[in-house]
Write an enzyme that holds these catalytic residues in place. Structure first.
Site, PDB file in Angstrom:
ATOM      1  NE  ARG A 144      -2.936  94.372  14.222  1.00 30.09           N
ATOM      2  CZ  ARG A 144      -2.994  94.273  12.435  1.00 30.09           C
ATOM      3  NH1 ARG A 144      -1.636  93.348  12.874  1.00 30.09           N
ATOM      4  NH2 ARG A 144      -3.259  94.384  11.538  1.00 30.09           N
ATOM      5  CE  LYS A 200       1.062  93.035  -6.586  1.00 28.62           C
ATOM      6  NZ  LYS A 200       1.021  91.524  -6.162  1.00 28.62           N
ATOM      7  N   GLY A 211      -3.894  98.211   7.326  1.00 37.06           N
ATOM      8  CA  GLY A 211      -2.274  97.518   8.281  1.00 37.06           C
ATOM      9  C   GLY A 211      -1.392  99.100   7.860  1.00 37.06           C
ATOM     10  N   GLY A 250      -7.776  93.286   6.650  1.00 38.81           N
ATOM     11  CA  GLY A 250      -8.617  92.352   6.052  1.00 38.81           C
ATOM     12  C   GLY A 250      -9.775  92.539   6.534  1.00 38.81           C
TER      13      GLY A 250
HETATM   14  P1  ADP Z   1      -3.465  98.811   3.772  1.00 41.31           P
HETATM   15  O1  ADP Z   1      -2.342  98.595   3.858  1.00 41.31           O
HETATM   16  O2  ADP Z   1      -3.511 100.785   4.313  1.00 41.31           O
HETATM   17  O3  ADP Z   1      -4.696  98.505   2.870  1.00 41.31           O
HETATM   18  P2  ADP Z   1      -1.880  98.453   0.868  1.00 41.31           P
HETATM   19  O4  ADP Z   1      -1.229  96.669   1.468  1.00 41.31           O
HETATM   20  O5  ADP Z   1      -3.036  98.469   0.119  1.00 41.31           O
HETATM   21  O6  ADP Z   1      -2.231  99.508   1.676  1.00 41.31           O
HETATM   22  O7  ADP Z   1      -1.050  99.120   0.231  1.00 41.31           O
HETATM   23  C1  ADP Z   1       0.034  99.912   1.231  1.00 41.31           C
HETATM   24  C2  ADP Z   1       1.738 100.035   0.102  1.00 41.31           C
HETATM   25  O8  ADP Z   1       1.354 100.816  -1.393  1.00 41.31           O
HETATM   26  C3  ADP Z   1       3.017 100.679   1.019  1.00 41.31           C
HETATM   27  O9  ADP Z   1       3.841  99.553   1.174  1.00 41.31           O
HETATM   28  C4  ADP Z   1       2.810 101.797   0.258  1.00 41.31           C
HETATM   29  O10 ADP Z   1       4.467 101.876  -0.288  1.00 41.31           O
HETATM   30  C5  ADP Z   1       2.842 101.027  -1.473  1.00 41.31           C
HETATM   31  N1  ADP Z   1       2.395 102.526  -2.210  1.00 41.31           N
HETATM   32  C6  ADP Z   1       1.612 103.177  -2.444  1.00 41.31           C
HETATM   33  N2  ADP Z   1       1.718 103.602  -3.288  1.00 41.31           N
HETATM   34  C7  ADP Z   1       2.333 103.421  -4.512  1.00 41.31           C
HETATM   35  C8  ADP Z   1       3.119 103.505  -5.270  1.00 41.31           C
HETATM   36  N3  ADP Z   1       2.748 104.568  -6.253  1.00 41.31           N
HETATM   37  N4  ADP Z   1       4.043 103.072  -6.193  1.00 41.31           N
HETATM   38  C9  ADP Z   1       4.381 101.627  -5.176  1.00 41.31           C
HETATM   39  N5  ADP Z   1       3.781 101.817  -4.190  1.00 41.31           N
HETATM   40  C10 ADP Z   1       3.296 102.313  -3.920  1.00 41.31           C
HETATM   41 MG    MG Z   2      -1.660  96.627   3.481  1.00 41.59          MG
END
Ligand code: ADP
Ligand code: MG
Length: 401
Positions: free
Chosen positions: A37, A205, A358, A382
């Site tokens: 960043r 999630k 992120g 976000g």
């Molecule tokens: P971003 O920040 O790119 O939007 P998210 O915050 O939604 O992504 O998700 C990132 C997290 O999802 C990571 O910390 C990763 O470990 C977790 N994750 C991905 N696949 C799984 C899984 N199968 N089970 C548990 N956690 C997971």
């Molecule tokens: Mg995230």
């Protein structure tokens, strides 16, 4: 929307320019673990200093509770920015107090100063517009009413906060390079998008991404779903998912998405195999299993090899790709392969490819993929997602007026 180019053309030599940046970097103690960043902010910072502006940077770090907290000091960010710029960045010990005033008044033409974490002041995030405006007035009085405001922190433009929104209304305002670039990219993902348009979603999630899924279902040709959220989709289709991440309270919602995709002719692609581990751990034993046969005592921590191939094939003919959310627990080396495979498919693609989120952006860097292999890596998780949900971004809207 006026831009940094317009401001430079108007002339900024000797003028104070207040810049809202996104310097919310991950820290391990005083150590910045990913300075992406800060690097992303450099072009805007350099253009202003080269034009002779007196640059006052405001930013936040972490989630302090509206009062000074040394844990969340911007000191590491100011030091790193100074290193990258090749000239020291003086950090005020407060946000808009005596120290801020003296640091700002000591600025020379082409110099950069930084105010301490704006969230040390509770008014920054207040729901009460009058409180936010009072902080915005304090910021204006620091830099003087002849100053300009540049909004460069795309990661915060979805927030109606004093240093993002209220101050923009009080000073001549300009979109910094980052905000402008992000807005242009997001428009390409939502208007007259080149097709096939394929979106890959993952992450932890499904409940974090409901709005995005709902809105993107009206726009995309194909939606690939991996990561933790895939298990709620698999369960909704009648598969057993063992101990995998499952949001049972979202099953009805997800069934609705499946029906909607069907109705709209959106091809929704789910994993066909996963790496099923005995526990959630770096060194957990695991095996590749079909999503028809996830053992009851196992949890899926990554997409499997067949799914990696399937997703790559579904990306091959895309003209536009948006990817958000890791395909597995990429923080554990053994479960980073699915995320790497999707990232590589984007690198190999000729499409307009955008990475948002992120953790996804961090994964690209952590896995050592070439950042120039993507058309754009968004700095604002976000904010990008809210835009893709179809929401208005207050910090962008205010720049348009
Ligand atoms: P971003 O920040 O790119 O939007 P998210 O915050 O939604 O992504 O998700 C990132 C997290 O999802 C990571 O910390 C990763 O470990 C977790 N994750 C991905 N696949 C799984 C899984 N199968 N089970 C548990 N956690 C997971
Ligand atoms: Mg995230």
């Amino acid at each position: 929307m006026k831009t940094l180019d317009d401001l430079i053309a108007e002339g900024v030599s000797g003028r104070h320019v207040l810049v809202r940046a996104d310097l919310n970097v991950p820290l391990d103690g005083d150590n910045i673990t990913d300075d992406g960043r800060i690097r992303a902010f450099l072009p805007t910072a350099r253009r202003l200093t080269e034009a002779g502006a007196r640059v006052v940077v405001t930013a936040h770090l972490g989630r302090p509770k509206g009062e000074p907290d040394p844990k969340f000091s911007l000191a590491p960010a100011a030091a790193r920015l100074g290193e990258l710029l090749g000239s020291e960045v003086a950090l005020a010990a407060d946000v808009v107090g005596d120290s801020a005033r003296s640091v700002v008044s000591a600025l020379a033409d082409g110099g950069v100063a930084m105010l301490e974490n704006i969230r040390f002041d509770a008014r920054e995030t207040s729901k009460d517009a009058a409180e936010r405006e009072a902080l915005a007035d304090d910021l204006v009085s620091l830099v003087g009413d002849k100053a300009a405001f540049v909004s460069d922190g795309f990661g915060v433009v979805h927030r109606k906060q004093a240093s993002v929104y209220d101050v923009a209304a009080k000073l001549p305002h300009y979109a910094g390079g980052l905000v402008l670039a992000e807005v242009e990219v997001l428009r390409k993902l939502t208007e007259d998008t080149a097709r096939p348009y394929v979106v890959v979603l993952g992450g932890a999630k499904v409940s974090d991404k409901l709005g995005v899924i709902a809105n993107l279902l009206t726009k995309v040709d194909r939606l690939l779903i991996g990561g933790g959220m895939a298990y709620t989709f698999l369960k909704a289709q009648g598969h057993e998912v063992g101990n995998s991440l499952l949001q049972a309270d979202q099953l009805d919602q997800v069934k609705g998405f499946l029906a909607e995709a069907d109705k709209r002719g959106v091809e929704l692609v789910l994993p066909v195999d996963v790496l099923a581990a005995t526990t959630f751990a770096e060194d957990a034993p695991f095996e590749v299993v079909s999503t028809d046969a996830i053992p009851a005592d196992r949890e899926g921590l990554d997409i499997g090899p067949k799914t990696r191939e399937l997703f790559a094939a579904k990306l091959a003919d895309a003209k536009t790709v948006f990817w958000n959310g890791p395909m597995g627990v990429f923080e554990f080396a053994a479960f980073a392969g699915g995320t790497r495979a999707v990232a590589q498919a984007l690198v190999d693609s000729d499409a307009f490819t955008v990475v948002g989120g992120g953790d996804s952006a961090a994964a690209v860097r952590q896995l050592g993929l070439p950042e120039d292999g993507f058309s754009h890596i968004s700095t604002g998780g976000g904010a990008s997602l809210e835009y893709l949900e179809g929401k208005e971004l207050p910090g962008v809207k205010v720049l348009e007026d």
